[in-house]
Design an enzyme around this catalytic site. Structure first.
Site, short mmCIF file in Angstrom:
data_model
loop_
_atom_site.label_atom_id
_atom_site.label_comp_id
_atom_site.label_asym_id
_atom_site.label_seq_id
_atom_site.Cartn_x
_atom_site.Cartn_y
_atom_site.Cartn_z
N CYS A 177 46.62 6.36 -2.01
CA CYS A 177 46.79 7.79 -2.26
C CYS A 177 47.55 8.48 -1.12
O CYS A 177 47.99 9.61 -1.26
CB CYS A 177 45.43 8.46 -2.43
SG CYS A 177 44.40 8.31 -0.97
N CYS A 220 37.27 6.81 -1.52
CA CYS A 220 37.42 7.88 -0.53
C CYS A 220 36.29 7.82 0.50
O CYS A 220 36.51 8.12 1.67
CB CYS A 220 37.42 9.24 -1.19
SG CYS A 220 38.45 9.33 -2.66
#
Ligand code: FES
Length: 126
Positions: free
Chosen positions: A33, A102
Site C-alpha cells: 500500500c 496494517c
C-alpha cells in the site's frame, strides 16, 4: 466497518510525534500500500519511558500506531518485544480482516525500534 476503538484512536491518536533524542527508531513500510510508519522510543532502566510515532498511512495504520504506543509505554523491553499484531488488533476491538496487515506494521515498527536501540547500545559499549 471499523470498531469504536479504531475510530477513537484514528480521530485522536495518542503519542503522536517524534522524539528528537530517541534511543531507538524503527521504520517500516508496506510495499503493497506504500504506507510508512516510524516509531521512536526512549528507554530508562530497561523500560520504555516514552514511545511516539509518525505514520503516513490508512485509518488502521494510524489507529494501530496509536494503540501500539499505548501498549508499549512503561513496559520492559522484553515485554514490549512480545507485543504482537493480534494484541494490537484485540486492544482495538478487532480490525476488518482485510486490514490485519496494517496492525502488523505497528508491531513491526515497535520491534524495529527496540532492535535499533539494542544495536546502538552494543555499539556504544564497544
Ligand atoms: Fe497500508 Fe493499512 S492500507 S497500512
Amino acid at each position: 466497518m471499523y470498531s469504536r476503538k479504531v475510530m477513537e484512536h484514528f480521530a485522536s491518536p495518542h503519542n503522536v510525534g517524534e522524539i528528537p533524542d530517541a534511543d531507538g527508531v524503527g521504520k517500516v513500510g508496506n510495499p503493497v500500500c506504500g504506507d510508512v510508519m516510524f516509531v521512536y522510543i526512549k528507554v530508562k532502566d530497561g523500560r520504555l519511558e516514552d514511545v511516539r510515532f509518525k505514520t503516513f498511512g490508512c485509518v488502521s495504520a494510524i489507529a494501530t500506531s496509536s494503540m501500539v504506543t499505548d501498549l508499549a509505554k512503561g513496559k520492559t523491553l522484553a515485554e514490549a518485544e512480545r507485543i504482537t499484531r493480534d494484541d494490537v488488533a484485540d486492544a482495538l476491538e478487532g480490525l476488518p480482516p482485510i486490514k490485519m496487515h496494517c496492525s502488523n506494521l505497528a508491531a513491526d515498527a515497535l520491534h524495529a525500534a527496540i532492535e535499533d536501540y539494542k544495536k546502538k547500545r552494543k555499539g556504544s559499549a564497544g
